[in-house]
Structure formats: structure tokens, C-alpha cells
Design a protein around this motif. Structure first.
Motif, mmCIF file in Angstrom:
data_model
loop_
_atom_site.group_PDB
_atom_site.id
_atom_site.type_symbol
_atom_site.label_atom_id
_atom_site.label_comp_id
_atom_site.label_asym_id
_atom_site.label_seq_id
_atom_site.Cartn_x
_atom_site.Cartn_y
_atom_site.Cartn_z
ATOM 1 N N SER A 1 43.075 35.924 37.929
ATOM 2 C CA SER A 1 41.991 34.941 38.075
ATOM 3 C C SER A 1 41.654 34.691 39.544
ATOM 4 N N GLN A 2 40.480 34.148 39.768
ATOM 5 C CA GLN A 2 40.105 33.740 41.132
ATOM 6 C C GLN A 2 40.991 32.592 41.614
ATOM 7 N N GLU A 3 41.400 31.738 40.669
ATOM 8 C CA GLU A 3 42.263 30.608 41.020
ATOM 9 C C GLU A 3 43.600 31.107 41.588
ATOM 10 N N GLU A 4 44.077 32.221 41.038
ATOM 11 C CA GLU A 4 45.338 32.805 41.539
ATOM 12 C C GLU A 4 45.156 33.310 42.981
ATOM 13 N N SER A 5 44.030 33.978 43.232
ATOM 14 C CA SER A 5 43.748 34.488 44.586
ATOM 15 C C SER A 5 43.682 33.330 45.578
ATOM 16 N N GLU A 6 43.037 32.244 45.138
ATOM 17 C CA GLU A 6 42.886 31.072 45.990
ATOM 18 C C GLU A 6 44.251 30.463 46.338
ATOM 19 N N LEU A 7 45.118 30.426 45.344
ATOM 20 C CA LEU A 7 46.477 29.896 45.549
ATOM 21 C C LEU A 7 47.233 30.756 46.563
ATOM 22 N N VAL A 8 47.196 32.081 46.350
ATOM 23 C CA VAL A 8 48.000 32.971 47.200
ATOM 24 C C VAL A 8 47.434 33.005 48.621
ATOM 25 N N ARG A 9 46.126 33.176 48.728
ATOM 26 C CA ARG A 9 45.536 33.360 50.061
ATOM 27 C C ARG A 9 45.496 32.063 50.882
ATOM 28 N N TYR A 10 45.019 30.994 50.223
ATOM 29 C CA TYR A 10 44.772 29.745 50.967
ATOM 30 C C TYR A 10 45.752 28.619 50.636
ATOM 31 N N GLY A 11 46.590 28.811 49.618
ATOM 32 C CA GLY A 11 47.437 27.697 49.180
ATOM 33 C C GLY A 11 46.586 26.546 48.672
ATOM 34 N N PHE B 1 41.013 28.007 32.793
ATOM 35 C CA PHE B 1 42.183 28.883 32.728
ATOM 36 C C PHE B 1 43.478 28.158 33.117
ATOM 37 N N VAL B 2 43.414 27.330 34.140
ATOM 38 C CA VAL B 2 44.611 26.627 34.602
ATOM 39 C C VAL B 2 45.117 25.687 33.504
ATOM 40 N N LYS B 3 44.189 25.002 32.838
ATOM 41 C CA LYS B 3 44.576 24.121 31.726
ATOM 42 C C LYS B 3 45.063 24.955 30.534
ATOM 43 N N TRP B 4 44.424 26.106 30.333
ATOM 44 C CA TRP B 4 44.815 26.994 29.225
ATOM 45 C C TRP B 4 46.280 27.427 29.393
ATOM 46 N N ILE B 5 46.631 27.825 30.611
ATOM 47 C CA ILE B 5 48.010 28.237 30.904
ATOM 48 C C ILE B 5 48.980 27.075 30.625
ATOM 49 N N GLY B 6 48.592 25.879 31.059
ATOM 50 C CA GLY B 6 49.432 24.697 30.837
ATOM 51 C C GLY B 6 49.631 24.431 29.360
ATOM 52 N N ARG B 7 48.570 24.634 28.595
ATOM 53 C CA ARG B 7 48.636 24.403 27.147
ATOM 54 C C ARG B 7 49.553 25.446 26.483
ATOM 55 N N VAL B 8 49.471 26.702 26.910
ATOM 56 C CA VAL B 8 50.370 27.736 26.367
ATOM 57 C C VAL B 8 51.815 27.325 26.625
ATOM 58 N N ARG B 9 52.068 26.818 27.834
ATOM 59 C CA ARG B 9 53.441 26.431 28.172
ATOM 60 C C ARG B 9 53.931 25.308 27.245
ATOM 61 N N SER B 10 53.068 24.320 27.002
ATOM 62 C CA SER B 10 53.566 23.232 26.144
ATOM 63 C C SER B 10 53.677 23.690 24.688
ATOM 64 N N LEU B 11 52.791 24.594 24.241
ATOM 65 C CA LEU B 11 52.919 25.116 22.868
ATOM 66 C C LEU B 11 54.216 25.910 22.726
ATOM 67 N N LYS B 12 54.575 26.656 23.774
ATOM 68 C CA LYS B 12 55.833 27.415 23.736
ATOM 69 C C LYS B 12 57.035 26.476 23.708
ATOM 70 N N ASP B 13 56.939 25.378 24.469
ATOM 71 C CA ASP B 13 58.044 24.410 24.490
ATOM 72 C C ASP B 13 58.294 23.812 23.108
#
Ligand code: ZN
Length: 396
Positions: free
Chosen positions: A212-222, A80-92
Motif C-alpha cells: 500500500s501507499q500507506e506502507e511506503s509513507e511509513l517506511v520512507r517518512y515515518g 486499508f489500515v482499519k481493515w488490517i486492524g479488523r483482521v487482527r481483532s477477528l483473528k484474536d
């Protein structure tokens, strides 16, 4: 004026009507709903008849990104994290003209699927332009990004400029709002600024939350892959020691009318926070499944009385804009599905006084689907006819 007769009419707020009809007046509002024999046929009315048709209120897509329509099938990243990055570069890599063409195609695709109201989030403004050009209904939330505190002034200036531009195009049929994208693309100070700005300008908010779980991990634990990606860009990351829902509530983003998109990673305490903030939820079952995020606790949200609409998300995540397929993925029964795709969606967008059911005085937003024996619902996904405010916008 438009009069549509169908094999069965589902008003949603009243029992189904066999051989029913709906009359929409010249003002685009419903003037009669009932058995065909009892609905008037004024002399100058345009008449449509679908003997095997199922007539419903127009469907409400509670979350989509129409400006990304051209990116369908271009991103097969599993992570998912790579997917988000790819969307950003496709938008660019996308030009304004491409965004525009994508949003226009997306709007037509919505209409082909019987969707008459969209809640769209995007950064280009193209969805609003498409609504203006083709005469659609929807709310367009202007996205804002800025994971680094140094970006806040530029992000806010851009947001304010875009909102100013869109405001000139807004009507009762085309609303605007703001969308601070997600906890991994928006820093704390930008969230605060957007919350203040939205309140001052009386703009509704939509945000991707607890996806995503990755988002929870970022917010809760950095910690986790989002934190690593941010640090690799030289952006400091702090743990907030709470869930994403609690984090955004404490920052003042969860308010009456806030549309919280996804809400998969939520527990009972989060549901209580959403409830007490009087926020609504956009549930995206197929997108959540495609990214292996898990399943949003729709039962808990509904028990708490939180309005829940169904959204397709973008066609980068899902194969098409078929809301019936979303409802099937969420295991809704057929009539329950219809209610979620119409009235509940309208409630989630605070638009239920105007749309979401077939009632005299409401807007003439309608969809006619093919009757598919032995069950009438759910129907095949492509609508036979779609009507927005009394105007025929799709016919197949
Ligand atoms: Zn989204």
C-alpha cells in the motif's frame, strides 16, 4: 497408478495435445504424456476419461492464508489500515479449532479450483496440519509479528517453537518457511533477527512488501496512518528515507528464494533490487484491486527476469480461490494465464523441477477442467478432477 484421458492436454512446456492422456505411476510421478493412442494402459491402472475435459498441470496458488477461510465476508472496512486492524481483532477472537476447520475447508476449496500447490502464510500452524491430514502439497510460511522492539524476544521464541513443531511434519511435499509479516507489524530489530534465524535454519522467507501507499509513507517518512496507529500504541517510529523494497533489502531479507508478496509500490530501482537479490514475487491482482492499492508492474518484473507467481490472497480480500479470475484481472491471455498459474508459479516457489508442467518424471499434480467452447481456456473455475502426486483429491 492413474491414467487420465482428456479432450485436450496442456503440458505447458510442450504444445497442446488433442485427445491426449497422462499416466501417473504408483510413485506419484508422471510416466507418460502424449496422444491417447500412445500412452500405455497398464492392466491394474485406475482410468478416468473426460471427453470434453481440458487437462493441465495442477495450479499453483503463490499466496494465500487458508486459516482465515472462516472470515470470508466479515470485513468490509474500506480503509486499508482499519481493515488490517479488523483482521487482527477477528483473528484474536478465533479459537485453534476454528483455525483448523478454516484451513481444512480452504485446502478443499483450493482443490475444487484445481489448485494443487499452495504457498500459505499463517500464524496458527493450521495450514500445515491440514496438508498433513489430507495429503496436500504446499509451503507453509510461519508468520511472525512484533511492531515494538520490546516484543522481539517473545516473537522470536514463539517463531522458533512453531518452526520446531512444523519441521517434524515437513516432507518434500510439505515445506516450511518463515514470514515476518509486513513493515507495519514488524520492527527493524525483529526483521534483523528473523533474517539471521532464516539463514541459520535454511528457511525460505515470504513477506508482504510494497503493498500500500500507506506502507511506503511509513517506511520512507515515518508518517501516515500506520505511523499514527503505531505511535498511538506507544511504539516509536523512525523514517528510513527509502522505499520498502530497499529497506528490506538492506536488512538482509531479500535473498534467493524470498517470496515478496504484492510489490505494487515499486519503481525501476526497486525492480533492480528484487532482481539482484534473486527474489520472486507473488502477484495478487484481485486483492490489490479490492484494497485500491494500484496495479503491480508485472511487465517490468518479468522483463527483469523475476519469477512471478499468482496468488489469490485470503478470502477476506477476495470472493473465492479462483486463480483464473486472478489471471483475467491481470489481463493475461488464456495460454499466458495457464503458464503463470502453473510453471511460473512453481518457479516463484523454486519448485519447478518437481511441478508446474506435465513432463515425465515430474510429480503427478494435475487438474481437469470443463471444456468451454469456443475457447478451451480459461475454463470454468471449478475443476472436474484434481490430482496431487497421483492421488485423486477432488472430483465434481
Ligand atoms: Zn497476504
Amino acid at each position: 497408478m492413474l491414467r487420465i484421458r482428456a479432450g485436450v492436454v496442456f503440458p505447458v512446456t510442450a504444445p497442446p495435445i488433442e485427445d491426449g492422456a497422462v499416466l501417473v505411476g504408483a510413485d506419484g510421478r508422471i510416466t507418460a504424456v502424449g496422444p491417447n493412442a500412445r500412452v500405455p494402459t497398464p492392466g491394474d491402472v485406475e482410468r478416468l476419461e473426460f471427453k470434453d475435459g481440458v487437462l493441465t498441470p495442477g495450479l499453483v496458488n503463490a499466496h494465500t492464508h487458508l486459516e482465515l477461510t472462516h472470515l470470508a465476508g466479515t470485513n468490509d472496512e474500506k480503509d486499508f489500515v482499519k481493515w488490517i486492524g479488523r483482521v487482527r481483532s477477528l483473528k484474536d477472537e478465533t479459537t485453534p479449532e476454528q483455525f483448523q476447520a478454516a484451513a481444512e475447508r480452504g485446502l478443499r476449496d483450493c482443490w475444487a479450483h484445481g489448485i494443487t500447490c499452495i504457498a500459505d502464510t499463517g500464524s496458527s500452524g493450521a495450514a500445515m496440519q491440514a496438508l498433513v491430514r489430507f495429503g496436500g502439497r504446499g509451503i507453509v510460511y510461519q508468520e511472525v509479528f512484533g511492531p515494538s522492539p520490546t516484543q522481539v524476544p517473545a516473537s522470536m521464541a514463539d517463531l522458533e517453537q512453531q518452526v520446531l513443531r512444523m519441521r517434524r511434519l515437513a516432507t518434500t511435499q510439505r515445506r516450511i518457511g518463515v514470514s515476518p509479516h509486513a513493515p507495519y507489524t514488524v520492527c527493524e530489530s525483529l526483521y534483523r533477527r528473523v533474517a539471521r534465524y532464516a539463514q541459520q535454519e535454511r528457511l525460505p522467507i515470504a513477506l508482504h512488501l510494497a503493498e500500500s501507499q500507506e506502507e511506503s509513507e511509513l517506511v520512507r517518512y515515518g508518517a501516515g496512518p500506520f505511523a499514527e496507529a503505531l505511535r498511538a500504541r506507544g511504539i516509536a517510529v523512525e523514517p528510513h528515507h527509502c522505499s520498502p523494497v530497499q529497506y528490506l533489502r538492506d536488512l538482509g531479507l531479500l535473498r534467493p528464494g524470498t517470496l515478496a508478496i504484492h510489490c505494487v509500490q515499486v519503481d525501476a530501482e526497486d525492480v533492480a533490487a528484487l532482481k539482484s537479490s534473486r527474489a520472486a514475487v507473488a502477484h495478487c491482482p484481485r486483492s490489490n484491486r479490492a484494497h485500491a492499492h494500484g496495479v503491480a508492474p508485472v511487465g517490468l518484473l518479468r522483463q527483469a527476469g523475476i519469477p512471478v507467481g499468482i496468488g489469490t490472497d485470503s478470502v477476506v480480500s477476495v470472493p473465492d480461490l479462483d486463480l483464473w479470475s486472478e489471471a483475467r484481472t491481470a489481463w493475461f491471455g488464456a495460454e499466458e494465464a495457464l503458464r503463470f498459474l502453473t510453471l511460473e508459479g512453481a518457479k516463484a516457489l523454486d519448485w519447478d523441477r518437481e511441478i508446474g508442467s506435465l513432463e515425465v518424471g515430474k510429480a503427478g499434480d494435475l487438474a481437469v477442467f470443463q471444456h468451454s467452447p469456443p475457447h478451451r481456456l480459461p475454463p470454468p473455475p471449478i475443476a472436474l478432477a484434481t490430482v496431487v502426486a497421483g492421488r485423486l483429491v477432488h472430483r465434481s
